[in-house]
Write a protein that holds these residues in place. Structure first.
Motif, PDB file in Angstrom:
ATOM      1  N   HIS A   1      -8.793   2.562   2.099  1.00 36.37           N
ATOM      2  CA  HIS A   1      -8.426   2.676   3.197  1.00 36.37           C
ATOM      3  C   HIS A   1      -9.531   2.419   4.277  1.00 36.37           C
ATOM      4  O   HIS A   1     -10.673   2.478   3.955  1.00 36.37           O
ATOM      5  CB  HIS A   1      -8.226   4.242   3.671  1.00 36.37           C
ATOM      6  CG  HIS A   1      -7.144   4.787   2.813  1.00 36.37           C
ATOM      7  ND1 HIS A   1      -7.174   5.359   1.458  1.00 36.37           N
ATOM      8  CD2 HIS A   1      -5.666   4.740   3.007  1.00 36.37           C
ATOM      9  CE1 HIS A   1      -5.797   5.738   1.118  1.00 36.37           C
ATOM     10  NE2 HIS A   1      -4.912   5.405   2.301  1.00 36.37           N
TER      11      HIS A   1
ATOM     12  N   ASP B   1       2.817   2.849   2.972  1.00 41.39           N
ATOM     13  CA  ASP B   1       2.054   3.905   2.775  1.00 41.39           C
ATOM     14  C   ASP B   1       2.647   5.523   2.507  1.00 41.39           C
ATOM     15  O   ASP B   1       2.350   6.457   3.066  1.00 41.39           O
ATOM     16  CB  ASP B   1       1.140   4.129   3.988  1.00 41.39           C
ATOM     17  CG  ASP B   1      -0.048   5.186   3.849  1.00 41.39           C
ATOM     18  OD1 ASP B   1      -0.658   5.251   2.761  1.00 41.39           O
ATOM     19  OD2 ASP B   1      -0.373   5.638   4.877  1.00 41.39           O
TER      20      ASP B   1
ATOM     21  N   HIS C   1       1.375   5.378  -1.985  1.00 41.15           N
ATOM     22  CA  HIS C   1       0.622   6.734  -2.713  1.00 41.15           C
ATOM     23  C   HIS C   1       1.930   7.208  -3.563  1.00 41.15           C
ATOM     24  O   HIS C   1       2.615   7.951  -3.000  1.00 41.15           O
ATOM     25  CB  HIS C   1       0.075   7.715  -2.020  1.00 41.15           C
ATOM     26  CG  HIS C   1      -1.022   7.209  -1.150  1.00 41.15           C
ATOM     27  ND1 HIS C   1      -2.391   7.593  -1.466  1.00 41.15           N
ATOM     28  CD2 HIS C   1      -0.995   6.527  -0.117  1.00 41.15           C
ATOM     29  CE1 HIS C   1      -3.120   6.719  -0.676  1.00 41.15           C
ATOM     30  NE2 HIS C   1      -2.454   6.182   0.128  1.00 41.15           N
TER      31      HIS C   1
ATOM     32  N   HIS D   1       0.881  -1.505   0.125  1.00 42.71           N
ATOM     33  CA  HIS D   1      -0.174  -0.194   0.009  1.00 42.71           C
ATOM     34  C   HIS D   1       0.952   1.240   0.001  1.00 42.71           C
ATOM     35  O   HIS D   1       1.601   1.426   0.963  1.00 42.71           O
ATOM     36  CB  HIS D   1      -0.818   0.102   1.320  1.00 42.71           C
ATOM     37  CG  HIS D   1      -1.893   1.215   1.205  1.00 42.71           C
ATOM     38  ND1 HIS D   1      -3.195   1.242   1.540  1.00 42.71           N
ATOM     39  CD2 HIS D   1      -1.375   2.449   1.489  1.00 42.71           C
ATOM     40  CE1 HIS D   1      -3.602   2.309   1.665  1.00 42.71           C
ATOM     41  NE2 HIS D   1      -2.741   3.231   1.555  1.00 42.71           N
TER      42      HIS D   1
ATOM     43  N   HIS E   1      -4.396  -0.012   6.706  1.00 42.80           N
ATOM     44  CA  HIS E   1      -4.459   0.599   8.230  1.00 42.80           C
ATOM     45  C   HIS E   1      -5.337  -0.249   9.089  1.00 42.80           C
ATOM     46  O   HIS E   1      -4.747  -0.987   9.927  1.00 42.80           O
ATOM     47  CB  HIS E   1      -5.003   1.915   8.280  1.00 42.80           C
ATOM     48  CG  HIS E   1      -4.027   3.099   7.404  1.00 42.80           C
ATOM     49  ND1 HIS E   1      -2.863   3.596   7.919  1.00 42.80           N
ATOM     50  CD2 HIS E   1      -4.193   3.559   6.078  1.00 42.80           C
ATOM     51  CE1 HIS E   1      -2.305   4.162   6.959  1.00 42.80           C
ATOM     52  NE2 HIS E   1      -3.155   4.215   5.821  1.00 42.80           N
TER      53      HIS E   1
HETATM   54 ZN    ZN Z   1      -2.916   5.267   1.985  1.00 41.81          ZN
END
Ligand code: ZN
Ligand code: GUN
Length: 440
Positions: free
Chosen positions: A237, A327, A84, A82, A276
């Motif tokens: 998420h 993340d 970005h 995961h 998460h």
């Molecule tokens: Zn994220």
């Protein structure tokens, strides 16, 4: 008659081999650990053809090109479940919790991806940072701009990497210029999915950012798309921060809980990746397991943004599939070593010392399993992709002096997990090709 092109030579990569034949959360570590003190991986056509003792493989394959990494540790390449990539240039932005952090730093940066040239620059920079850190597969959010997806998959294709990614969908609670609609999210995601999913090593992930930035109609549209393409993963998420939970409850008053906002709209099933997942209720945990979905632990992000402590031991004991992730850029690192260290620290704060084998498994096979890519990546086994990371276990003076005191394999490895960074990565192989970027 044309002579057939000669097959590229086999390559033998020599070093210490370490990998797992099972889940060290579910079986004793020693039973599932395979360690070859002087081992070799035979690479053929971008895949692992064989593993075993170095001398035996050298004798059996005398024509193979030999690359000897000495004492270094050869592992499957790290799998980051995961991230970005558009947040690369704003990593380590100070002083905000999740919602303020999104509005202050994240959304303005993601707006820059309206420019495809900027997206291409960041995509290349990001994947080179991953390769420098030994990560060979990532699952990444993009931005709402379809060109941001093209940029990442094109950069991945150029590097031979197996990347999972999708257009981030948002049709409310985001600024002008960063919103789509239910219909355009469906149409753009579908077009990108048809263009990229299964092309080379690309996997398309349907990507609603999270319930607060999608209308129920948009979640429904993306649920319908997933129903039409169930072999695609879906990433989003879930239950990251307490303020977020209150916000979700006010936006979806009819929902039983946060997970229900997805479940009611076709966004809960096998192949779902929920980042998460800190503040779960028992119902949510049970339902995630029943549906065969996976949660993703993002430890540096959970501390950096102040979200809370993910209970790895309880989550694994409940039988959930768990991946590990940076993340980036809510997470404060591109490195899966740093991420394992943070997972260890959070484990300690939660009352469980995660074993080095468990940390390494999470960063390889565990994440691969969460992505439903187990067997193809994340393991040193015949047939798996030749995606490898080679670690120097004495890469800095501080690590070297601790490593010199080690009596066991795990004592030798743990200092690099806790203190290592890209200097510990001697080489990163992607589909059998050395890809660690050379520093000028
Ligand atoms: Zn994220
Ligand atoms: N929740 C919704 N969007 C994001 C994001 O970009 N990063 C993190 N950490 N949480 C999110």
């Amino acid at each position: 008659m044309a002579t057939p092109a000669p097959r590229p030579a086999d390559r033998l990569i020599l070093g210490q081999l370490l990998h797992f034949t099972g889940d060290p959360f579910a079986a004793p570590v020693d039973e599932v650990t395979r360690h070859e003190r002087r081992g070799a991986v035979l690479l053929r056509d971008g895949r692992i053809h064989a593993t075993g003792p170095a001398e035996a493989l050298r004798t059996a394959h005398p024509q193979a090109e030999v690359i000897d990494h000495g004492d270094a540790l050869i592992l499957p390449g790290f799998v980051d479940a995961h991230a970005h990539y558009p947040q690369t240039a704003m990593i380590a932005s100070w002083g905000k919790r999740l919602i303020d952090w999104l509005n202050t730093y994240t959304f303005p940066e993601e707006m820059r991806f309206a420019d495809p040239a900027y997206a291409a620059t960041i995509a290349g920079r990001y994947l080179d940072l991953l390769l420098a850190n030994g990560t060979t597969t990532v699952t990444s959010f993009c931005t709402i701009h379809p060109a941001s997806v093209d940029a990442l998959f094109e950069a991945a294709e150029a590097r031979g990497m197996a990347v999972v990614a999708g257009k981030t969908c948002m049709d409310r609670n985001a600024p002008d210029g960063l919103r789509d609609t239910a219909q355009s999210a469906y149409d753009d995601s579908r077009a990108l999915l048809l263009k990229w999913h299964g092309r080379g090593r690309a996997t398309y992930a349907i990507t609603p950012r999270f319930s607060p930035t999608s209308t129920p109609e948009q979640l429904e549209a993306l649920g319908a798309l997933w129903g039409e393409h169930p072999d695609c993963p879906m990433q989003t998420h879930l239950s990251e921060q307490t303020e977020e939970l209150s916000w979700v409850a006010s936006l979806y008053p009819e929902a039983r809980d946060y997970l229900d906002t997805y479940e009611q709209r076709g966004l809960l099933r096998e192949g779902g990746l929920y980042g998460h997942a800190i503040w779960l209720t028992d119902r949510e945990r049970d339902r995630l397991r029943e549906m065969g979905a996976a949660v993703v632990h993002c430890p540096t992000s959970n501390t950096f943004i102040g979200s809370g402590l993910f209970d790895m031991a309880a989550t694994k004991a409940a039988g959930l599939s768990v991946g590990l992730a940076t993340d980036t850029g809510g997470g404060s690192s591109f490195s899966m070593l740093r991420t394992m260290a943070a997972a260890y620290e959070i484990g300690q704060l939660s009352g469980t010392a995660l074993h080095p084998a468990q940390l390494l498994w999470l960063a390889t096979e565990g994440s691969a399993g969460a992505l439903r890519m187990g067997g193809a990546i994340g393991r040193l086994a015949p047939g798996a992709a030749a995606d490898l990371v080679v670690l120097d276990l004495a890469s800095t003076p501080a690590i070297a002096q601790r490593h010199a005191e080690a009596d066991t394999l795990w004592e030798a490895v743990f200092p690099t997990i806790m203190m290592g960074d890209d200097r510990a990565v001697t080489e990163t192989y992607v589909a059998g090709i050395a890809r660690k970027p050379q520093v000028a």
